[in-house]
Design a protein around this motif. Structure first.
Motif, PDB file in Angstrom:
ATOM      1  N   GLY A  41      -3.261  24.098 -31.351  1.00 48.97           N
ATOM      2  CA  GLY A  41      -4.092  25.298 -31.316  1.00 48.97           C
ATOM      3  C   GLY A  41      -4.251  25.875 -29.921  1.00 48.97           C
ATOM      4  N   VAL A  42      -3.417  25.399 -28.978  1.00 50.12           N
ATOM      5  CA  VAL A  42      -3.553  25.817 -27.591  1.00 50.12           C
ATOM      6  C   VAL A  42      -3.462  27.322 -27.431  1.00 50.12           C
ATOM      7  N   PHE A  43      -2.516  27.959 -28.162  1.00 50.40           N
ATOM      8  CA  PHE A  43      -2.296  29.389 -27.997  1.00 50.40           C
ATOM      9  C   PHE A  43      -2.857  30.210 -29.152  1.00 50.40           C
ATOM     10  N   ASP A  44      -3.823  29.630 -29.872  1.00 49.85           N
ATOM     11  CA  ASP A  44      -4.362  30.357 -31.029  1.00 49.85           C
ATOM     12  C   ASP A  44      -4.982  31.687 -30.658  1.00 49.85           C
ATOM     13  N   ASP A  45      -5.613  31.750 -29.481  1.00 50.39           N
ATOM     14  CA  ASP A  45      -6.328  32.955 -29.094  1.00 50.39           C
ATOM     15  C   ASP A  45      -5.502  33.905 -28.250  1.00 50.39           C
ATOM     16  N   VAL A  46      -4.192  33.647 -28.178  1.00 51.41           N
ATOM     17  CA  VAL A  46      -3.325  34.563 -27.449  1.00 51.41           C
ATOM     18  C   VAL A  46      -3.154  35.827 -28.262  1.00 51.41           C
ATOM     19  N   GLU A  47      -3.398  36.971 -27.660  1.00 50.26           N
ATOM     20  CA  GLU A  47      -3.281  38.240 -28.354  1.00 50.26           C
ATOM     21  C   GLU A  47      -2.088  39.007 -27.825  1.00 50.26           C
ATOM     22  N   VAL A  48      -1.371  39.697 -28.716  1.00 55.57           N
ATOM     23  CA  VAL A  48      -0.253  40.514 -28.310  1.00 55.57           C
ATOM     24  C   VAL A  48      -0.783  41.785 -27.680  1.00 55.57           C
ATOM     25  N   VAL A  49      -0.328  42.069 -26.452  1.00 54.62           N
ATOM     26  CA  VAL A  49      -0.787  43.272 -25.760  1.00 54.62           C
ATOM     27  C   VAL A  49      -0.104  44.484 -26.362  1.00 54.62           C
ATOM     28  N   CYS A 106       5.901  36.584 -39.101  1.00 53.81           N
ATOM     29  CA  CYS A 106       4.711  35.785 -39.407  1.00 53.81           C
ATOM     30  C   CYS A 106       4.006  35.294 -38.142  1.00 53.81           C
ATOM     31  N   LEU A 107       4.255  35.940 -37.025  1.00 54.00           N
ATOM     32  CA  LEU A 107       3.587  35.559 -35.785  1.00 54.00           C
ATOM     33  C   LEU A 107       2.089  35.829 -35.854  1.00 54.00           C
ATOM     34  N   ASP A 108       1.692  36.782 -36.703  1.00 53.20           N
ATOM     35  CA  ASP A 108       0.280  37.110 -36.834  1.00 53.20           C
ATOM     36  C   ASP A 108      -0.397  36.362 -37.970  1.00 53.20           C
ATOM     37  N   LYS A 109       0.334  35.444 -38.588  1.00 56.53           N
ATOM     38  CA  LYS A 109      -0.223  34.710 -39.731  1.00 56.53           C
ATOM     39  C   LYS A 109      -0.377  33.221 -39.460  1.00 56.53           C
ATOM     40  N   LEU A 110       0.248  32.727 -38.391  1.00 51.46           N
ATOM     41  CA  LEU A 110       0.196  31.308 -38.063  1.00 51.46           C
ATOM     42  C   LEU A 110      -0.146  31.123 -36.593  1.00 51.46           C
ATOM     43  N   PRO A 111      -0.782  30.009 -36.231  1.00 52.44           N
ATOM     44  CA  PRO A 111      -0.962  29.698 -34.817  1.00 52.44           C
ATOM     45  C   PRO A 111       0.401  29.668 -34.129  1.00 52.44           C
ATOM     46  N   ALA A 120      10.549  32.948 -40.703  1.00 51.12           N
ATOM     47  CA  ALA A 120       9.679  33.971 -41.291  1.00 51.12           C
ATOM     48  C   ALA A 120       9.341  33.638 -42.741  1.00 51.12           C
ATOM     49  N   ARG A 121      10.351  33.230 -43.523  1.00 54.61           N
ATOM     50  CA  ARG A 121      10.129  32.932 -44.929  1.00 54.61           C
ATOM     51  C   ARG A 121       9.272  31.674 -45.095  1.00 54.61           C
ATOM     52  N   PHE A 122       9.610  30.630 -44.335  1.00 54.73           N
ATOM     53  CA  PHE A 122       8.844  29.384 -44.440  1.00 54.73           C
ATOM     54  C   PHE A 122       7.427  29.576 -43.916  1.00 54.73           C
ATOM     55  N   GLY A 123       7.301  30.347 -42.820  1.00 56.16           N
ATOM     56  CA  GLY A 123       5.989  30.603 -42.246  1.00 56.16           C
ATOM     57  C   GLY A 123       5.084  31.347 -43.202  1.00 56.16           C
ATOM     58  N   LEU A 124       5.657  32.301 -43.937  1.00 55.90           N
ATOM     59  CA  LEU A 124       4.872  33.062 -44.910  1.00 55.90           C
ATOM     60  C   LEU A 124       4.355  32.154 -46.018  1.00 55.90           C
ATOM     61  N   ARG A 125       5.216  31.271 -46.508  1.00 55.68           N
ATOM     62  CA  ARG A 125       4.797  30.337 -47.558  1.00 55.68           C
ATOM     63  C   ARG A 125       3.728  29.371 -47.028  1.00 55.68           C
ATOM     64  N   LEU A 126       3.916  28.915 -45.793  1.00 54.85           N
ATOM     65  CA  LEU A 126       2.956  27.989 -45.209  1.00 54.85           C
ATOM     66  C   LEU A 126       1.603  28.665 -44.997  1.00 54.85           C
ATOM     67  N   ALA A 127       1.631  29.922 -44.551  1.00 54.90           N
ATOM     68  CA  ALA A 127       0.385  30.662 -44.333  1.00 54.90           C
ATOM     69  C   ALA A 127      -0.380  30.856 -45.639  1.00 54.90           C
ATOM     70  N   ARG A 128       0.360  31.041 -46.740  1.00 55.00           N
ATOM     71  CA  ARG A 128      -0.295  31.209 -48.040  1.00 55.00           C
ATOM     72  C   ARG A 128      -0.873  29.904 -48.558  1.00 55.00           C
ATOM     73  N   LEU A 151      -1.716  27.270 -46.640  1.00 51.95           N
ATOM     74  CA  LEU A 151      -2.702  26.727 -45.718  1.00 51.95           C
ATOM     75  C   LEU A 151      -3.436  27.843 -45.004  1.00 51.95           C
ATOM     76  N   PRO A 152      -4.239  28.613 -45.735  1.00 44.39           N
ATOM     77  CA  PRO A 152      -4.936  29.735 -45.098  1.00 44.39           C
ATOM     78  C   PRO A 152      -5.873  29.319 -43.981  1.00 44.39           C
ATOM     79  N   LYS A 153      -6.376  28.084 -44.029  1.00 51.90           N
ATOM     80  CA  LYS A 153      -7.291  27.631 -42.990  1.00 51.90           C
ATOM     81  C   LYS A 153      -6.571  27.344 -41.684  1.00 51.90           C
TER      82      LYS A 153
END
Length: 208
Positions: free
Chosen positions: A39-47, A66-71, A120-128, A130-132
Motif C-alpha cells: 500500500g506504499v503508493f496507494d495515495d499517489v495521484e495522477v497529475v 485498471c490503474l485507477d482500480k487497484l493499488p 488490464a483484464r486480470f486487474g479488472l477481475r481482481l478489482a471486482r 476484492l473491492p476492499k
C-alpha cells in the motif's frame, strides 16, 4: 533450466519474476511484523495534464489499464508477473521451434505488449472480486462533509489551523482548515465539517 533462466536473453524476464518473489517474501515477513509494502503508493495521484485532450486520454488509458482500480504496487506485481512469464514462454517456444531464443529487441516489446492487456483484464477481475483492496486514496471531493477535529492552533479567517479526521479505510488525514464564517473561530478540540476546498486549506463550519 537455470542456465536458460539466467541467460542474457531472459535477463529482463527473470528479473521481473525475481522482483515479484522478493516482494512476496517481504510481504510474508511483514505479516508477522504488522507492516505492508503493497500500500506504499496507494495515495499517489495522477497529475492532470493542463491540456484537456491529453488529460482525457490519460484518464481513459488509466481506466483501461485498471490503474485507477487497484493499488499501484498490486498492479505492478501483476504486470511484472505477466511480463516475466510471457517473455520466458516466448523463448521456450522459440527454443523448441528454431533452437534459439528470440532477440531481446523483439522479445521485450512483445512481452510488454502482451502483458499490458493481460494485466488490464486480470486487474479488472481482481478489482471486482476484492473491492476492499482498491486504493484508499480519497479525492478532494470525498472530503466534503467530513467531520474533523482541530488538533492544534487557532483557526480563523486567513489563519488556518490543523485538523484531523479518519477516512472510511481507517486512515488518518491531516488538513488545514479555517472558518467559512469570517466571524467564527475554531480552537483545539473543536469539531468542524469540511465544506469547501480552497487553495492549500479547507473552509469549514462548526459541527453543531
Amino acid at each position: 533450466m537455470p542456465a536458460f533462466i539466467l541467460s542474457d536473453t531472459n535477463l529482463w524476464f527473470s528479473a521481473a519474476i525475481a522482483i515479484v518473489l522478493v516482494v512476496f517474501l517481504i510481504e510474508l515477513l511483514g505479516m508477522f511484523l504488522g507492516a505492508s509494502i503493497l500500500g506504499v503508493f496507494d495515495d499517489v495521484e495522477v497529475v492532470s495534464s493542463p491540456d484537456a485532450a491529453t488529460g482525457s486520454s490519460l484518464s481513459v488509458l488509466s481506466n483501461w489499464l485498471c490503474l485507477d482500480k487497484l493499488p499501484f504496487m498490486i498492479w505492478m506485481i501483476i504486470f511484472l508477473t505477466f511480463f516475466g512469464l510471457c517473455g520466458l514462454m516466448f523463448n521456450v517456444v522459440s527454443q523448441a521451434i528454431i533452437s534459439s531464443s528470440l532477440p531481446v529487441a523483439l522479445s521485450i516489446p512483445l512481452a510488454f505488449a502482451i502483458a499490458l492487456p493481460l494485466t488490464a483484464r486480470f486487474g479488472l477481475r481482481l478489482a471486482r472480486l476484492l473491492p476492499k483492496n482498491e486504493s484508499s486514496a480519497l479525492s478532494a471531493d470525498a472530503f466534503v462533509g467530513v467531520t474533523a477535529c482541530i488538533t492544534s492552533g487557532k483557526a480563523q479567517r486567513d489563519n488556518p489551523a490543523e485538523a484531523k479526521f479518519i477516512d472510511q479505510h481507517q486512515q488518518p488525514h491531516y488538513v488545514l482548515v479555517e472558518p467559512i464564517d469570517a466571524q467564527d473561530i475554531f480552537v483545539r478540540g473543536d469539531n468542524v465539517i469540511l465544506v469547501e476546498k480552497a487553495e492549500g486549506r479547507w473552509l469549514a463550519m462548526r459541527y453543531q
